[in-house]
Enzyme design. Structure first.
Site, PDB file in Angstrom:
ATOM      1  CD  GLU A  92      38.084  49.526  33.183  1.00  0.00           C
ATOM      2  OE1 GLU A  92      39.098  49.711  33.886  1.00  0.00           O
ATOM      3  OE2 GLU A  92      36.968  49.261  33.685  1.00  0.00           O
ATOM      4  CG  ASP A  93      41.468  48.488  36.073  1.00  0.00           C
ATOM      5  OD1 ASP A  93      40.445  48.260  35.406  1.00  0.00           O
ATOM      6  OD2 ASP A  93      41.442  48.613  37.313  1.00  0.00           O
ATOM      7  CG  ASP A 132      36.578  40.015  36.797  1.00  0.00           C
ATOM      8  OD1 ASP A 132      36.715  38.855  36.419  1.00  0.00           O
ATOM      9  OD2 ASP A 132      36.248  40.320  37.973  1.00  0.00           O
ATOM     10  CG  PHE A 168      41.692  40.236  43.533  1.00  0.00           C
ATOM     11  CD1 PHE A 168      40.513  40.637  42.923  1.00  0.00           C
ATOM     12  CD2 PHE A 168      42.403  41.161  44.288  1.00  0.00           C
ATOM     13  CE1 PHE A 168      40.049  41.937  43.066  1.00  0.00           C
ATOM     14  CE2 PHE A 168      41.934  42.457  44.442  1.00  0.00           C
ATOM     15  CZ  PHE A 168      40.762  42.844  43.825  1.00  0.00           C
ATOM     16  NE  ARG A 189      42.904  52.820  43.783  1.00  0.00           N
ATOM     17  CZ  ARG A 189      41.922  52.126  43.208  1.00  0.00           C
ATOM     18  NH1 ARG A 189      42.130  51.493  42.077  1.00  0.00           N
ATOM     19  NH2 ARG A 189      40.735  52.079  43.762  1.00  0.00           N
TER      20      ARG A 189
HETATM   21  P1  IMP Z   1      34.071  43.808  35.519  1.00  0.00           P
HETATM   22  O1  IMP Z   1      32.945  44.774  35.431  1.00  0.00           O
HETATM   23  O2  IMP Z   1      33.689  42.579  36.306  1.00  0.00           O
HETATM   24  O3  IMP Z   1      34.669  43.439  34.172  1.00  0.00           O
HETATM   25  O4  IMP Z   1      35.183  44.439  36.399  1.00  0.00           O
HETATM   26  C1  IMP Z   1      35.910  45.481  36.001  1.00  0.00           C
HETATM   27  C2  IMP Z   1      36.503  46.229  37.173  1.00  0.00           C
HETATM   28  O5  IMP Z   1      36.665  45.429  38.368  1.00  0.00           O
HETATM   29  C3  IMP Z   1      37.889  46.636  36.769  1.00  0.00           C
HETATM   30  O6  IMP Z   1      37.862  47.865  36.141  1.00  0.00           O
HETATM   31  C4  IMP Z   1      38.641  46.638  38.078  1.00  0.00           C
HETATM   32  O7  IMP Z   1      38.577  47.923  38.638  1.00  0.00           O
HETATM   33  C5  IMP Z   1      37.933  45.631  38.948  1.00  0.00           C
HETATM   34  N1  IMP Z   1      38.671  44.340  38.970  1.00  0.00           N
HETATM   35  C6  IMP Z   1      38.378  43.204  38.304  1.00  0.00           C
HETATM   36  N2  IMP Z   1      39.263  42.229  38.547  1.00  0.00           N
HETATM   37  C7  IMP Z   1      40.176  42.781  39.391  1.00  0.00           C
HETATM   38  C8  IMP Z   1      41.388  42.284  40.014  1.00  0.00           C
HETATM   39  O8  IMP Z   1      41.833  41.139  39.841  1.00  0.00           O
HETATM   40  N3  IMP Z   1      42.037  43.166  40.819  1.00  0.00           N
HETATM   41  C9  IMP Z   1      41.610  44.432  41.039  1.00  0.00           C
HETATM   42  N4  IMP Z   1      40.511  44.938  40.478  1.00  0.00           N
HETATM   43  C10 IMP Z   1      39.801  44.124  39.662  1.00  0.00           C
HETATM   44 MG    MG Z   2      38.528  49.639  36.627  1.00  0.00          MG
END
Ligand code: IMP
Ligand code: MG
Length: 177
Positions: A100-101, A104, A154, A167
């Site tokens: 994963e990237d 959050d 962010f 990206r």
């Molecule tokens: P989560 O489900 O809230 O943990 O979010 C995960 C997904 O939200 C990640 O795989 C990202 O694609 C996107 N995301 C969360 N934070 C950021 C950020 O700071 N920048 C860009 N994408 C984000």
């Molecule tokens: Mg992602």
């Protein structure tokens, strides 16, 4: 919030990312010890990290790709994970590594962890994320491996986007307030 290229500040440089990717790969190489791995890249954000990471792995690797979305065009999670494409081969008995990237809220990670465990009896399961935004976590999940912990800003670049933009940056950047 709108993010323009001019407002971006480098958070992690290309060199820092490269060093970190190698560090993570070293840990994975130790853990898997030559055993085959199915590396599942969570599109689109993890595409560059996954591409760099798998090239540092020294065991046999099969790559799979899934696509989830939770953000749309906002900078905060919608709170709902949408499985855009989650077609996977039979993973029973496999070493499964999710790439994963960023974690959050943790909703995407939780969704993926539950999905794999509900559908397969895997040999091993590891969750690897380049970034970990621990401070914004809403559900109790932790990546097994992560590169950098980021605070509540962010970030874009190196696969991560803002509404589809940035990206392709070689570095991770954030918008200075
Ligand atoms: P989560 O489900 O809230 O943990 O979010 C995960 C997904 O939200 C990640 O795989 C990202 O694609 C996107 N995301 C969360 N934070 C950021 C950020 O700071 N920048 C860009 N994408 C984000
Ligand atoms: Mg992602």
């Amino acid at each position: 919030m709108e993010i323009k290229f001019e407002d971006l500040k480098v958070l992690y440089s290309e060199e820092q990312l490269h060093t970190k990717v190698k560090e993570i790969a070293e840990k994975l190489n130790k853990f898997y010890n030559g055993d085959e791995v199915v590396a599942i890249c969570a599109l689109k954000g993890a595409v560059l990290f996954a591409a760099d990471l798998v090239r540092e792995l020294d065991m046999p690797v099969k790559m799979e790709f899934i696509r989830l979305s939770s953000y749309g065009s906002s900078t905060t999670t919608s709170g709902k994970v949408n499985a855009v494409d989650i077609n996977l081969p039979d993973l029973n008995g496999k070493n499964v590594l999710i790439i994963e990237d960023i974690v959050d809220s943790g909703l995407t990670a939780k969704f993926l962890i539950d999905f794999i465990h509900m559908n397969f009896h895997v040999k091993s399961f590891k969750f690897c994320s380049l970034l970990d935004k621990k401070i914004t976590r809403k559900v109790d999940v932790e990546p097994d491996y992560y590169g950098f912990e980021v605070d509540d800003k962010f970030v874009v670049g190196y696969g991560l986007d803002y509404d589809g933009h940035f990206r392709n940056l070689k570095y991770i950047a954030y918008k200075e307030n």
